[in-house]
Design a protein around this motif. Structure first.
Motif, PDB file in Angstrom:
ATOM      1  N   UNK A  35       7.085  -3.819  -3.700  1.00  0.00           N
ATOM      2  CA  UNK A  35       8.241  -3.008  -4.196  1.00  0.00           C
ATOM      3  C   UNK A  35       9.355  -4.019  -3.891  1.00  0.00           C
ATOM      4  N   UNK A  36       9.651  -4.968  -2.856  1.00  0.00           N
ATOM      5  CA  UNK A  36      10.573  -5.878  -2.887  1.00  0.00           C
ATOM      6  C   UNK A  36      10.649  -6.598  -3.933  1.00  0.00           C
ATOM      7  N   UNK A  37       9.480  -6.935  -4.446  1.00  0.00           N
ATOM      8  CA  UNK A  37       9.714  -7.965  -5.840  1.00  0.00           C
ATOM      9  C   UNK A  37      10.394  -6.919  -6.955  1.00  0.00           C
ATOM     10  N   UNK A  38       9.946  -5.757  -6.952  1.00  0.00           N
ATOM     11  CA  UNK A  38      10.518  -4.670  -8.084  1.00  0.00           C
ATOM     12  C   UNK A  38      12.174  -4.752  -7.623  1.00  0.00           C
ATOM     13  N   UNK A  39      12.261  -4.415  -6.526  1.00  0.00           N
ATOM     14  CA  UNK A  39      13.675  -4.301  -6.022  1.00  0.00           C
ATOM     15  C   UNK A  39      14.627  -5.687  -6.581  1.00  0.00           C
ATOM     16  N   UNK A  40      14.049  -6.796  -6.117  1.00  0.00           N
ATOM     17  CA  UNK A  40      14.906  -8.140  -6.408  1.00  0.00           C
ATOM     18  C   UNK A  40      14.898  -8.015  -8.153  1.00  0.00           C
ATOM     19  N   UNK A  41      13.887  -7.963  -8.930  1.00  0.00           N
ATOM     20  CA  UNK A  41      13.928  -8.049 -10.189  1.00  0.00           C
ATOM     21  C   UNK A  41      14.966  -7.126 -11.027  1.00  0.00           C
ATOM     22  N   UNK A  42      15.508  -6.079 -10.398  1.00  0.00           N
ATOM     23  CA  UNK A  42      16.348  -5.136 -10.925  1.00  0.00           C
ATOM     24  C   UNK A  42      17.959  -5.306 -10.305  1.00  0.00           C
ATOM     25  N   UNK A  45      -4.049  -1.335   5.567  1.00  0.00           N
ATOM     26  CA  UNK A  45      -4.217  -2.691   5.160  1.00  0.00           C
ATOM     27  C   UNK A  45      -3.397  -3.074   4.145  1.00  0.00           C
ATOM     28  N   UNK A  46      -3.144  -2.103   3.061  1.00  0.00           N
ATOM     29  CA  UNK A  46      -2.447  -2.455   1.912  1.00  0.00           C
ATOM     30  C   UNK A  46      -0.669  -2.529   2.310  1.00  0.00           C
ATOM     31  N   UNK A  47      -0.278  -1.823   3.366  1.00  0.00           N
ATOM     32  CA  UNK A  47       1.175  -1.967   3.542  1.00  0.00           C
ATOM     33  C   UNK A  47       1.883  -3.403   3.175  1.00  0.00           C
ATOM     34  N   UNK A  48       1.416  -4.442   3.794  1.00  0.00           N
ATOM     35  CA  UNK A  48       2.202  -5.742   3.633  1.00  0.00           C
ATOM     36  C   UNK A  48       2.303  -6.025   2.102  1.00  0.00           C
ATOM     37  N   UNK A  49       0.942  -5.943   1.179  1.00  0.00           N
ATOM     38  CA  UNK A  49       1.345  -6.293  -0.155  1.00  0.00           C
ATOM     39  C   UNK A  49       1.987  -4.993  -0.970  1.00  0.00           C
ATOM     40  N   UNK A  88      -9.096  -5.920 -14.258  1.00  0.00           N
ATOM     41  CA  UNK A  88      -7.538  -6.088 -14.713  1.00  0.00           C
ATOM     42  C   UNK A  88      -6.561  -5.243 -14.249  1.00  0.00           C
ATOM     43  N   UNK A  89      -7.034  -3.958 -14.007  1.00  0.00           N
ATOM     44  CA  UNK A  89      -6.081  -2.843 -13.739  1.00  0.00           C
ATOM     45  C   UNK A  89      -5.482  -2.859 -12.413  1.00  0.00           C
ATOM     46  N   UNK A  90      -5.845  -3.725 -11.502  1.00  0.00           N
ATOM     47  CA  UNK A  90      -4.956  -3.855 -10.235  1.00  0.00           C
ATOM     48  C   UNK A  90      -5.166  -5.121  -9.778  1.00  0.00           C
ATOM     49  N   UNK A  91      -4.140  -5.648  -8.872  1.00  0.00           N
ATOM     50  CA  UNK A  91      -3.897  -6.718  -8.268  1.00  0.00           C
ATOM     51  C   UNK A  91      -4.150  -6.860  -6.802  1.00  0.00           C
ATOM     52  N   UNK A  92      -4.715  -7.824  -6.371  1.00  0.00           N
ATOM     53  CA  UNK A  92      -4.932  -8.156  -4.789  1.00  0.00           C
ATOM     54  C   UNK A  92      -3.847  -8.754  -4.290  1.00  0.00           C
ATOM     55  N   UNK A  93      -2.809  -9.022  -4.893  1.00  0.00           N
ATOM     56  CA  UNK A  93      -1.771  -9.810  -4.534  1.00  0.00           C
ATOM     57  C   UNK A  93      -0.494  -8.884  -4.751  1.00  0.00           C
ATOM     58  N   UNK A  94       0.556  -9.117  -3.941  1.00  0.00           N
ATOM     59  CA  UNK A  94       1.969  -8.407  -4.483  1.00  0.00           C
ATOM     60  C   UNK A  94       2.219  -8.797  -5.804  1.00  0.00           C
ATOM     61  N   UNK A  95       2.409  -7.729  -6.604  1.00  0.00           N
ATOM     62  CA  UNK A  95       2.777  -7.772  -7.741  1.00  0.00           C
ATOM     63  C   UNK A  95       3.897  -6.595  -8.270  1.00  0.00           C
ATOM     64  N   UNK A  96       4.872  -7.173  -9.351  1.00  0.00           N
ATOM     65  CA  UNK A  96       5.970  -6.015  -9.651  1.00  0.00           C
ATOM     66  C   UNK A  96       5.442  -5.270 -10.453  1.00  0.00           C
ATOM     67  N   UNK A 106       6.030  -0.601  12.975  1.00  0.00           N
ATOM     68  CA  UNK A 106       6.410   0.758  12.720  1.00  0.00           C
ATOM     69  C   UNK A 106       6.079   1.703  11.753  1.00  0.00           C
ATOM     70  N   UNK A 107       5.962   0.797  10.660  1.00  0.00           N
ATOM     71  CA  UNK A 107       5.394   1.211   9.441  1.00  0.00           C
ATOM     72  C   UNK A 107       3.804   1.379   9.460  1.00  0.00           C
ATOM     73  N   UNK A 108       3.319   0.902   9.980  1.00  0.00           N
ATOM     74  CA  UNK A 108       1.713   0.838  10.072  1.00  0.00           C
ATOM     75  C   UNK A 108       1.445   2.057  10.797  1.00  0.00           C
ATOM     76  N   UNK A 109       2.236   2.441  11.846  1.00  0.00           N
ATOM     77  CA  UNK A 109       1.957   3.647  12.836  1.00  0.00           C
ATOM     78  C   UNK A 109       2.556   5.144  11.967  1.00  0.00           C
ATOM     79  N   UNK A 110       3.506   4.980  11.131  1.00  0.00           N
ATOM     80  CA  UNK A 110       3.968   6.150  10.393  1.00  0.00           C
ATOM     81  C   UNK A 110       2.927   6.872   9.699  1.00  0.00           C
ATOM     82  N   UNK A 111       2.967   8.041   9.431  1.00  0.00           N
ATOM     83  CA  UNK A 111       1.797   8.795   8.701  1.00  0.00           C
ATOM     84  C   UNK A 111       2.023   8.868   7.259  1.00  0.00           C
TER      85      UNK A 111
END
Length: 441
Positions: free
Chosen positions: A310-317, A301-305, A114-122, A334-339
């Motif tokens: 983060x975008x969900x949290x931005x939209x909610x605020x 691999x987690x970058x998209x979700x 229950x402590x983590x989500x495998x889908x985008x979550x705010x 570009x974001x995948x290749x950035x360190x």
């Protein structure tokens, strides 16, 4: 066996060595069954992962294979497809032997994390990469105990969220979760903040104050950035942990402490011990169960979700946001290749900034910070254009040729292609690509 499993509150199934589900208890049927059916007769990997081959042949850890090799139990955290969508599931599998010590079946118990989500979550932890799952499995293993846990990782990896997930998975979830920011309390105030004080203990102490240790009674005490605790206070902190007692400042009365200790740091504590800035005895008390938290570059691999969350949290605020914001394929590449030296904290800043700059809800490369592309880690150039549509239509043979010519690791190649490492692995394993997959380590 099935009758016995009915007394188990956790979902459980019986499997044969051919991966077929032979039976399932009611708890499994309620949680994972579809329209009253418990998937009996189907292959476990078809149900849980929607694969057509066993997990180990698709780049996953297969508990049945491991249990067969060791002739014992195995445990793993997987992302399972459920009637509610993808979820983290803690899987424990045990073999059943016949009189001749041959495995005839397996019992698999499943517990939804229950402590983590495998889908985008705010809210809360989000992730599904192997590195993230390994950290979550470590938390699931240690949560039922009272062992002190030390969360190790770079700054910005989400230590507080991991600590809270550990608290929620423990028997003390009903109690308080108290955070002590060790880097934000001066040495003169540290003792009174931690242990509290009595009226008249010092100038300005006009009444009794309960400290953070007392506030955490029955729950979890999270010492964030414990590497910043002054040496003078480390002695008293060690005594607190060893004896389970403390005294308020200005008091001679001993108080009993009742809390689960979780500490976190991004500092190299072992090096600090050699330098004399951190006590070795305290280190060994707090590091009974160390857990490494992966940086963003180890969980690409987690970058998209992560970005979607983060975008969900931005939209909610932001009441001015009327449409869903998304990342373009080019920006994601570009974001995948950035360190990501600043990890989740930096990722959040970059996405929040980009969300302000976009007018149509689509975040493109031009919305990323100036010079973002120039800061990309040096990786051998790919011998092909990084056009998402071109990558999607690559034939198996073409992908094999690219893999043979690429001078880098599989994760680096996956980042250049704009696909997950797991997807790349599956595509390379088909047909004549088997040797190419093995050559990318």
């Amino acid at each position: 066996m099935v009758s016995y499993l009915e007394y188990d509150r956790q979902p459980a199934i019986v499997l044969n060595p051919q991966y077929e589900i032979l039976a399932a208890n009611r708890a499994y049927q309620r949680q994972y069954g579809v329209q009253g059916q418990a998937h009996v007769g189907r292959k476990c990997y078809q149900v849980s992962h929607h694969y057509e081959v066993p997990c180990d042949q698709a780049g996953e850890h297969c508990p049945m294979k491991r249990a067969t090799e060791t002739q014992g139990a195995d445990r793993v955290l997987h992302i399972h497809h459920t009637p509610r969508g993808p979820e983290h599931v803690d899987v424990e599998l045990r073999p059943i032997f016949d009189r001749d010590a041959q495995i005839v079946a397996y019992v698999e118990r499943l517990a939804t994390v229950r402590g983590a989500s495998a889908r985008p979550s705010a809210d809360g932890l989000v992730g599904r990469s192997q590195a993230f799952n390994e950290a979550m499995l470590s938390l699931q293993r240690v949560a039922p105990s009272m062992l002190p846990v030390l969360l190790l990782g770079e700054s910005g990896t989400g230590k507080e969220l991991f600590a809270h997930a550990l608290h929620e998975a423990s028997a003390r979830a009903h109690g308080p979760f108290v955070i002590v920011d060790c880097s934000g309390i001066t040495e003169t105030l540290f003792e009174s903040e931690l242990f509290g004080f009595e009226k008249g203990a010092f100038t300005g102490a006009t009444g009794r104050k309960h400290g953070l240790v007392e506030t955490a009674q029955g729950g979890t005490l999270f010492l964030d950035e414990i590497g910043d605790v002054p040496l003078a206070i480390q002695v008293k902190l060690l005594r607190l942990i060893e004896t389970g007692t403390f005294r308020r400042v200005g008091s001679t009365e001993t108080q009993r402490a009742d809390f689960r200790l979780v500490a976190a740091t991004h500092k190299p504590l072992r090096e600090m011990i050699e330098e004399g800035t951190f006590r070795a005895d305290l280190y060994f008390r707090i590091s009974a169960f160390p857990v490494h938290l992966p940086p963003v570059r180890e969980r690409l691999d987690d970058l998209p979700i992560l970005a979607d969350s983060i975008l969900q949290r931005v939209a909610s605020g932001r009441p001015d946001v009327s449409r869903k914001m998304i990342l373009s394929d080019e920006a994601l590449a570009l974001m995948r290749a950035y360190p990501w030296p600043g990890n989740i904290r930096e990722l959040r800043n970059v996405i929040e900034r980009a969300s302000i700059l976009t007018d149509d809800g689509v975040i493109r490369p031009e919305h990323l910070p100036e010079g973002f592309g120039a800061q990309i880690a040096v990786i051998p150039p790919a011998p092909f254009p990084l056009t998402p549509s071109a990558v999607r239509h690559l034939s198996t043979a073409a992908l094999a040729n690219i893999a043979a010519e690429f001078r880098g690791t599989r994760s680096e190649l996956a980042a250049h292609l704009g696909m997950s490492e797991r997807t790349l692995y599956r595509r390379l394993k088909t047909g004549s690509c088997q040797d190419k997959a093995n050559s990318l380590s």
